[in-house]
Design an enzyme around this catalytic site. Structure first.
Site, mmCIF file in Angstrom:
data_model
loop_
_atom_site.group_PDB
_atom_site.id
_atom_site.type_symbol
_atom_site.label_atom_id
_atom_site.label_comp_id
_atom_site.label_asym_id
_atom_site.label_seq_id
_atom_site.Cartn_x
_atom_site.Cartn_y
_atom_site.Cartn_z
ATOM 1 N N HIS A 155 6.736 -5.637 -5.291
ATOM 2 C CA HIS A 155 5.834 -6.559 -6.015
ATOM 3 C C HIS A 155 6.499 -7.054 -7.295
ATOM 4 O O HIS A 155 6.367 -8.223 -7.663
ATOM 5 C CB HIS A 155 4.544 -5.835 -6.423
ATOM 6 N N SER A 201 6.439 -0.228 0.504
ATOM 7 C CA SER A 201 5.073 -0.577 0.891
ATOM 8 C C SER A 201 4.122 0.374 0.181
ATOM 9 O O SER A 201 4.456 1.555 -0.013
ATOM 10 C CB SER A 201 4.910 -0.395 2.407
ATOM 11 N N SER A 202 2.958 -0.144 -0.175
ATOM 12 C CA SER A 202 1.971 0.739 -0.808
ATOM 13 C C SER A 202 1.581 1.874 0.132
ATOM 14 O O SER A 202 1.235 2.967 -0.306
ATOM 15 C CB SER A 202 0.719 -0.056 -1.184
ATOM 16 N N MET A 241 -2.569 -6.541 -3.564
ATOM 17 C CA MET A 241 -3.703 -5.630 -3.445
ATOM 18 C C MET A 241 -3.483 -4.419 -4.354
ATOM 19 O O MET A 241 -4.113 -3.379 -4.173
ATOM 20 C CB MET A 241 -3.901 -5.199 -1.995
ATOM 21 N N GLY A 242 -2.559 -4.556 -5.325
ATOM 22 C CA GLY A 242 -2.335 -3.483 -6.283
ATOM 23 C C GLY A 242 -1.464 -2.366 -5.739
ATOM 24 O O GLY A 242 -0.761 -2.539 -4.746
ATOM 25 N N GLN A 293 2.508 -12.846 7.947
ATOM 26 C CA GLN A 293 1.604 -13.334 6.884
ATOM 27 C C GLN A 293 2.240 -14.518 6.148
ATOM 28 O O GLN A 293 1.585 -15.527 5.881
ATOM 29 C CB GLN A 293 1.304 -12.192 5.914
ATOM 30 N N HIS A 352 4.689 -1.705 -6.511
ATOM 31 C CA HIS A 352 5.997 -1.046 -6.413
ATOM 32 C C HIS A 352 7.067 -2.095 -6.721
ATOM 33 O O HIS A 352 6.746 -3.262 -7.016
ATOM 34 C CB HIS A 352 6.170 -0.415 -5.034
HETATM 35 O O1 PAF Z 1 0.077 -8.900 1.223
HETATM 36 C C1 PAF Z 1 -0.956 -8.535 0.613
HETATM 37 O O2 PAF Z 1 -0.923 -7.682 -0.273
HETATM 38 C C2 PAF Z 1 -2.297 -9.156 0.981
HETATM 39 O O3 PAF Z 1 -2.366 -9.439 2.331
HETATM 40 C C3 PAF Z 1 -2.643 -10.409 0.142
HETATM 41 C C4 PAF Z 1 -1.640 -11.535 0.390
HETATM 42 C C5 PAF Z 1 -2.653 -10.056 -1.331
HETATM 43 C C6 PAF Z 1 -4.034 -10.920 0.526
HETATM 44 O O4 PAF Z 1 -5.018 -9.958 0.313
#
Ligand code: PAF
Length: 285
Positions: A33, A187-188, A26-27, A155, A30
């Protein structure tokens, strides 16, 4: 790095690649990612990232509007890390009509923990991840690879189960949580913390670490261990949603004989909700 925003352009850009590795985000990227991108670059012939703040996974009172959007910086970081292709659709590109067909994961896995405090969250996540997989992998000549952080452990399990039950030709890779110098999981949402809150924020990972240490030392009263740390966080000014020890495989409460466990926690500090988890194997204690 090529940047595309429509599904048509994405598929066109992928025409000559045989096997994709994919990092959905989701941009507001950091180091966590970027470690996913590093792993993704090691497989496949085209490393694809997506940036999309998915409205389906935000509740009415959550931070969809204020979620940090830092596209220029994100593009620089992805470029530096060697990402080949960025898919950054607008809401209209990904949902040209309201997404009324949705994917509802098994409530036994999706309505507990995060799902209890964020109703509908995992329906939003599963729906967008399935759609992004369709966009990135649908025409792939070879099985694809998708990368998810262990920080969002629930998730990760839901995506793994989804891929398995729908027989998607995708390998899901779990990447360990990246942490700051004091143990805070990256975390963002850490960007929402004031300086004082940032100093305090390490208390969540410390609480999980204490629970993990006690379990590995043979502590059998899991509920009691967690209750003590919940109380400690409350005293320090946090509003904990849960701290709990579960089975890694299905996030149910463990039996005495279960060895592969995970301690998960979610708590609010001021206006920021933080989550974290730590894996443990009490067979190896
Ligand atoms: O973990 C995330 O950033 C979001 O839940 C994802 C997997 C990109 C789905 O929107």
């Amino acid at each position: 790095m090529k940047i595309v925003s429509t599904v048509v352009d994405l598929r066109d850009a992928l025409r000559n690649s045989k096997s994709q590795s994919f990092v959905p985000t989701m941009g507001n990227l950091h180091a966590g990612h970027l470690s996913l991108i590093e792993q993704a670059r090691m497989v496949g012939d085209c490393c694809v990232a997506s940036i999309f703040v998915n409205p389906l996974q935000f509740g009415a009172n959550e931070d969809f509007g204020s979620y940090p959007r830092t596209m220029d910086r994100d593009c620089e970081l992805l470029e530096e890390k060697g990402c080949d292709l960025l898919f950054a659709p607008t809401i209209g590109d990904l949902y040209p009509e309201p997404q009324t067909f949705k994917l509802h994961p098994d409530p036994a896995l999706a309505d507990i923990l995060e799902g209890e405090f964020r109703p509908g969250f995992f329906t939003g996540v599963a729906t967008v991840v399935m759609k992004l997989f369709q966009c990135v992998f649908a025409h792939a000549a070879q099985p694809g690879h998708a990368f998810f952080g262990q920080k969002d452990f629930q998730q990760l399990l839901i995506v793994q189960r989804m891929v398995q039950q729908f027989a998607l030709p995708i390998t899901v890779h779990a990447v360990p949580t990246s942490r700051d110098f004091d143990g805070l999981a990256l975390s963002s949402r850490n960007g929402y913390l004031s300086q004082e809150e940032r100093r305090e924020a390490t208390a969540l990972s410390q609480a999980l670490e204490l629970i993990r240490g006690a379990v590995l030392a043979g502590g059998g009263d899991l509920e009691g261990l967690c209750a003590k740390q919940i109380e400690n966080l409350r005293t320090r000014g946090w509003q904990p949603d849960y701290l709990t020890v579960r089975r890694q495989a299905d996030l149910q409460r463990p039996a005495q004989s279960d060895t592969d466990l995970v301690v998960l926690g979610a708590a609010r500090l001021g206006r920021t909700r933080l989550i974290d988890n730590m894996l443990m194997n009490r067979g190896s204690a």
